[in-house]
Design a protein around this motif. Structure first.
Motif, PDB file in Angstrom:
ATOM      1  N   LEU A 121     115.335  57.417  52.219  1.00 59.81           N
ATOM      2  CA  LEU A 121     114.749  56.456  51.287  1.00 59.81           C
ATOM      3  C   LEU A 121     113.606  55.754  52.001  1.00 59.81           C
ATOM      4  N   SER A 122     112.397  55.911  51.493  1.00 59.04           N
ATOM      5  CA  SER A 122     111.222  55.340  52.148  1.00 59.04           C
ATOM      6  C   SER A 122     110.680  54.161  51.345  1.00 59.04           C
ATOM      7  N   LEU A 123     110.675  52.979  51.956  1.00 56.77           N
ATOM      8  CA  LEU A 123     110.075  51.801  51.338  1.00 56.77           C
ATOM      9  C   LEU A 123     108.676  51.561  51.892  1.00 56.77           C
ATOM     10  N   VAL A 124     108.179  52.524  52.649  1.00 58.98           N
ATOM     11  CA  VAL A 124     106.771  52.532  53.067  1.00 58.98           C
ATOM     12  C   VAL A 124     106.079  53.623  52.264  1.00 58.98           C
ATOM     13  N   ILE A 125     104.784  53.459  52.060  1.00 53.73           N
ATOM     14  CA  ILE A 125     104.015  54.463  51.333  1.00 53.73           C
ATOM     15  C   ILE A 125     103.299  55.345  52.354  1.00 53.73           C
ATOM     16  N   PRO A 126     103.726  56.588  52.506  1.00 53.42           N
ATOM     17  CA  PRO A 126     103.107  57.458  53.517  1.00 53.42           C
ATOM     18  C   PRO A 126     101.771  58.011  53.038  1.00 53.42           C
ATOM     19  N   ASP A 127     100.881  58.266  53.995  1.00 49.59           N
ATOM     20  CA  ASP A 127      99.646  58.963  53.640  1.00 49.59           C
ATOM     21  C   ASP A 127      99.962  60.452  53.524  1.00 49.59           C
ATOM     22  N   ASP A 128      98.954  61.270  53.281  1.00 49.89           N
ATOM     23  CA  ASP A 128      99.195  62.694  53.046  1.00 49.89           C
ATOM     24  C   ASP A 128      99.861  63.371  54.246  1.00 49.89           C
ATOM     25  N   GLU A 129      99.389  63.036  55.438  1.00 51.99           N
ATOM     26  CA  GLU A 129      99.954  63.654  56.643  1.00 51.99           C
ATOM     27  C   GLU A 129     101.392  63.201  56.859  1.00 51.99           C
ATOM     28  N   GLU A 130     101.651  61.920  56.635  1.00 53.60           N
ATOM     29  CA  GLU A 130     103.017  61.402  56.799  1.00 53.60           C
ATOM     30  C   GLU A 130     103.946  61.978  55.730  1.00 53.60           C
ATOM     31  N   SER A 131     103.443  62.125  54.504  1.00 51.95           N
ATOM     32  CA  SER A 131     104.249  62.721  53.435  1.00 51.95           C
ATOM     33  C   SER A 131     104.655  64.147  53.786  1.00 51.95           C
ATOM     34  N   ALA A 132     103.715  64.901  54.341  1.00 51.52           N
ATOM     35  CA  ALA A 132     104.012  66.277  54.735  1.00 51.52           C
ATOM     36  C   ALA A 132     105.075  66.302  55.828  1.00 51.52           C
ATOM     37  N   ALA A 133     105.004  65.348  56.757  1.00 45.08           N
ATOM     38  CA  ALA A 133     105.997  65.278  57.831  1.00 45.08           C
ATOM     39  C   ALA A 133     107.382  64.990  57.267  1.00 45.08           C
ATOM     40  N   LEU A 134     107.463  64.100  56.285  1.00 42.85           N
ATOM     41  CA  LEU A 134     108.759  63.779  55.683  1.00 42.85           C
ATOM     42  C   LEU A 134     109.295  64.960  54.875  1.00 42.85           C
ATOM     43  N   ARG A 135     108.419  65.633  54.149  1.00 39.64           N
ATOM     44  CA  ARG A 135     108.875  66.801  53.381  1.00 39.64           C
ATOM     45  C   ARG A 135     109.375  67.909  54.298  1.00 39.64           C
ATOM     46  N   SER A 136     108.832  67.984  55.513  1.00 40.67           N
ATOM     47  CA  SER A 136     109.250  69.030  56.448  1.00 40.67           C
ATOM     48  C   SER A 136     110.686  68.845  56.908  1.00 40.67           C
ATOM     49  N   LEU A 137     111.269  67.669  56.660  1.00 38.98           N
ATOM     50  CA  LEU A 137     112.666  67.438  57.040  1.00 38.98           C
ATOM     51  C   LEU A 137     113.617  68.297  56.216  1.00 38.98           C
ATOM     52  N   GLY A 138     113.177  68.677  55.023  1.00 41.07           N
ATOM     53  CA  GLY A 138     114.013  69.510  54.167  1.00 41.07           C
ATOM     54  C   GLY A 138     115.187  68.776  53.558  1.00 41.07           C
ATOM     55  N   VAL A 139     115.070  67.453  53.391  1.00 44.36           N
ATOM     56  CA  VAL A 139     116.139  66.656  52.795  1.00 44.36           C
ATOM     57  C   VAL A 139     115.595  65.943  51.566  1.00 44.36           C
ATOM     58  N   PRO A 140     116.466  65.513  50.645  1.00 43.66           N
ATOM     59  CA  PRO A 140     116.000  64.753  49.481  1.00 43.66           C
ATOM     60  C   PRO A 140     115.276  63.481  49.907  1.00 43.66           C
ATOM     61  N   LEU A 141     114.170  63.163  49.211  1.00 41.02           N
ATOM     62  CA  LEU A 141     113.346  61.993  49.530  1.00 41.02           C
ATOM     63  C   LEU A 141     113.217  61.116  48.296  1.00 41.02           C
ATOM     64  N   ALA A 300     119.074  55.088  45.320  1.00 42.42           N
ATOM     65  CA  ALA A 300     120.213  55.560  46.112  1.00 42.42           C
ATOM     66  C   ALA A 300     121.065  56.536  45.310  1.00 42.42           C
ATOM     67  N   ARG A 301     121.321  56.218  44.046  1.00 44.38           N
ATOM     68  CA  ARG A 301     122.136  57.104  43.209  1.00 44.38           C
ATOM     69  C   ARG A 301     121.457  58.463  43.014  1.00 44.38           C
ATOM     70  N   LEU A 302     120.151  58.452  42.846  1.00 42.83           N
ATOM     71  CA  LEU A 302     119.433  59.719  42.648  1.00 42.83           C
ATOM     72  C   LEU A 302     119.462  60.574  43.909  1.00 42.83           C
TER      73      LEU A 302
END
Length: 339
Positions: A121-141, A300-302
């Motif tokens: 759960l991210s309460l920060v707004i990532p830029d494009d590069e940070e978003s890609a890094a989070l998506r690479s985790l392979g977990v629900p975001l 959290a529920r989602l």
């Protein structure tokens, strides 16, 4: 004496593997047998091992949470409500406070959450590069701030609509000198101040009111900042008769500044906030109510639903309701010559 899974299996007359599948909700066990095993486990006081469950399911039973500020009311409220949902489902929370540029850079360089969390759960707004890094985790975001973005379930509100209702309320009361206390120095990549400012400008234009830059001030989304900003607005050659504050905390600061200047609210100056802070009703603040705790709980529920039902598609954006709450801090302007 510690009760083992073997003890439960012996008492229920089944194998240990069947007990494991039944208690973890896996297929291959009839409802009747599952109910029997659950009853026996409860009678014996058996508690499944977290480490064993993790090994069997491949889960860590931990949710990562990224926040820009731990001490700010909005983020603290979202975090608290989300944690309650995670805890009730048997998950722990791993918190990362990314309040400084250095800490944020270090986090996205090292990605310490990798293989340590089941969802994030991210309460920060990532830029494009940070978003890609989070998506690479392979977990629900999921997130409760910012607009829709690829790979994330975003639970939020319509900032423009909320601001429009607040500023139109002041226009409809007859105010023409309408100031705004904003928060341009908020977290990195935060779009909320931008959306709310544009809505403020649009309503002024719609009402035929010329925008005066001297009627805008930065309140840093804090009570202290709101007080400083209101003091700045009062020093203008033609101060406002009404003020829209982009958060209730800044509105509270504005009210304190007005009180210290011996000005009455709403007789001398009307004030509208945004959030419906838990103290807004106590001080009679007119505000735009948003379900802050509800956004955290829904996000959290989602996330948990995506973990429990991995085959179902996650919604890209969930918009929560908002409403204008009229209280005692707004009224028509008092006649006192040209405005």
């Amino acid at each position: 004496m510690t009760v083992s899974i073997t003890d439960v299996a012996r008492a229920a007359g089944v194998s240990a593997s069947t007990v494991s599948r039944a208690l973890r909700g896996r297929q291959g066990v009839s409802d009747e047998v599952r109910a029997q095993i659950t009853a026996v486990a409860a009678q014996l006081g058996y508690t499944a091992s977290r480490s064993a469950s993790s090994l069997a399911s491949g889960r860590t039973f931990t949710i990562g949470v990224l926040v820009p500020y731990v001490g700010r009311w909005f983020f603290g409220t979202v975090l608290d409500s989300a944690e309650h949902v995670f805890s009730a489902a048997g998950y722990d929370v791993l918190l990362y406070n990314l309040g400084s540029p250095e800490t944020r850079k270090r986090f996205f360089t090292r990605m310490p959450v990798r293989k340590r969390v089941d969802a994030l759960l991210s309460l920060v707004i990532p830029d494009d590069e940070e978003s890609a890094a989070l998506r690479s985790l392979g977990v629900p975001l999921a997130s409760t701030v910012g607009g829709a973005r690829p790979g994330f379930t975003v639970v939020g509100i319509d900032d423009r609509a909320g601001t429009e209702s607040a500023v139109r309320h002041l226009v409809n009361l007859g105010h023409r000198r309408i100031g705004m206390i904003s928060g341009s120095s908020g977290p990195q990549h935060w779009t909320t101040p931008i959306a709310r400012r544009q809505a403020y400008l649009d309503v002024l234009a719609e009402a035929g009111i010329e925008h005066d830059p001297a009627l805008e001030a930065d309140g840093d989304y804090t009570v202290e900042g709101g007080e400083r900003a209101m003091t700045e607005l009062l020093a203008a050659s033609r101060p406002p008769t009404a003020v829209f504050a982009q958060s209730d905390e800044m509105a509270m600061g504005a009210l304190r500044a007005l009180r210290r200047h011996r000005l009455k609210v709403p007789d001398d100056v009307s004030v509208v906030g945004f959030d419906d802070h838990e103290l807004a009703d106590v001080i009679g603040l007119t505000t735009v109510a948003q379900p802050v705790a509800g956004q955290g709980a829904e996000a959290a529920r989602l996330l948990l639903r995506q973990l429990d039902e991995p085959g179902t598609g996650a919604p890209g954006h969930v918009q929560m309701p908002i409403r204008l709450v009229l209280r005692e801090t707004t009224a028509p302007p008092r006649p006192r010559g040209p405005q």
